[in-house]
Design an enzyme around this catalytic site. Sequence first.
Site, PDB file in Angstrom:
ATOM      1  CB  SER A  90      -1.083  -7.918  -0.130  1.00  0.00           C
ATOM      2  OG  SER A  90      -1.646  -8.677   0.925  1.00  0.00           O
ATOM      3  N   GLY A 118     -15.913 -13.338   0.966  1.00  0.00           N
ATOM      4  CA  GLY A 118     -15.998 -11.996   0.400  1.00  0.00           C
ATOM      5  C   GLY A 118     -15.715 -11.987  -1.087  1.00  0.00           C
ATOM      6  CG  ASP A 172     -16.283  -7.855  -3.374  1.00  0.00           C
ATOM      7  OD1 ASP A 172     -15.669  -8.510  -2.528  1.00  0.00           O
ATOM      8  OD2 ASP A 172     -15.781  -6.868  -3.949  1.00  0.00           O
ATOM      9  CE  LYS A 209      -4.413  -1.459   0.440  1.00  0.00           C
ATOM     10  NZ  LYS A 209      -5.525  -1.015  -0.401  1.00  0.00           N
ATOM     11  CD  GLU A 211     -13.274 -11.663  -4.565  1.00  0.00           C
ATOM     12  OE1 GLU A 211     -13.226 -10.484  -4.173  1.00  0.00           O
ATOM     13  OE2 GLU A 211     -14.046 -12.041  -5.457  1.00  0.00           O
ATOM     14  CB  SER A 241      -9.151  -2.667   7.476  1.00  0.00           C
ATOM     15  OG  SER A 241      -8.214  -3.147   6.538  1.00  0.00           O
TER      16      SER A 241
END
Length: 323
Positions: free
Chosen positions: A306, A210, A212, A55, A206, A80
């Site tokens: 990640s 979750g 989506d 990130k 994912e 988060s």
Amino acid sequence: MPHALPTFDDVLAAAARLQGIAHKTPVMQSRTLNEQLQAQVFIKCENFQRMGAFKFRGGFNALAQLNALQRKAGVVAYSSGNHAQAVALSARILNIPATLFMPHDASPAKLAATQGYGATVIGYDRYTEDASAKAMQLAQEKGLTFIPPFDHADVLAGQGTAALELFDEVGELDALFVCLGGGGLLSGSALAARARSPLCKIYGVEPEAGNDTQQSFRKGERVKIPTPITIADGAQTPMVGAITFDIIKALVDDIHTVTDAQLISAMRFYAERMKMVIEPTGCLSLAAAIQAAATLKGQRVGVIISGGNVDLTRFAQLLATPS
């Protein structure tokens, strides 16, 4: 409102901005893993990035492009944990005031790090409150620049530099597995992969609870789900981003899902075999590669971790879970 999609050139520009500021993270291999999958697996370790996750790349790339007035006024974001730390650290480096909305149940380690970088933190309930709306409202009231965690051209272009480094170091790959929450890392990685390794299969991963993006990918339009309950706290997104989804639809081959039990198994592998502390979300990519082992024999496979920001008490509890 249509949005101009970022391109590989934006990833290259981000890499130039990050030069000498972001860490060039190591690419590792495990003989045990290669034998288990009968493949050559190259693991891009973004757990060793500044603030412990990929990130930082996107956060810094976005903040570095703000003008003098925007920098003086400050930025606001919600997260988060990892995007919060990324924005907080980038803001500190660039001397920009930062306010972060973080859920009340955020990892204590992520919260402490974000505050340690000098940001103002405001708590919210991730299951009942819309953090994005709160952040945008504060931005409007105080003239701040809102930096979303994934659905932002500069953020996702920055995230794509992790995959760019991987391809530049190891060359072309047959398959690439990428952790997936809102789609910033996956969409940025897809831009890099299509430019550097055109035939590489790109898979987003994912949590099963979750899925989506998987639902959206199958349907061809974005699907919103209730905030998922999963140990992968970085992937508890109810809906993939609009910009990120447009890139994912165009460039990604498929979306895989894995269970929390598979994530714990991957965490245990990283800890036992590679001596690395990886957060549950960071294990999505490896868990999917192991699940897809039968299709990967003899291939060159990329796996992007990640991040490694997990509270150590929680880490120990998860590893103690019977397999």
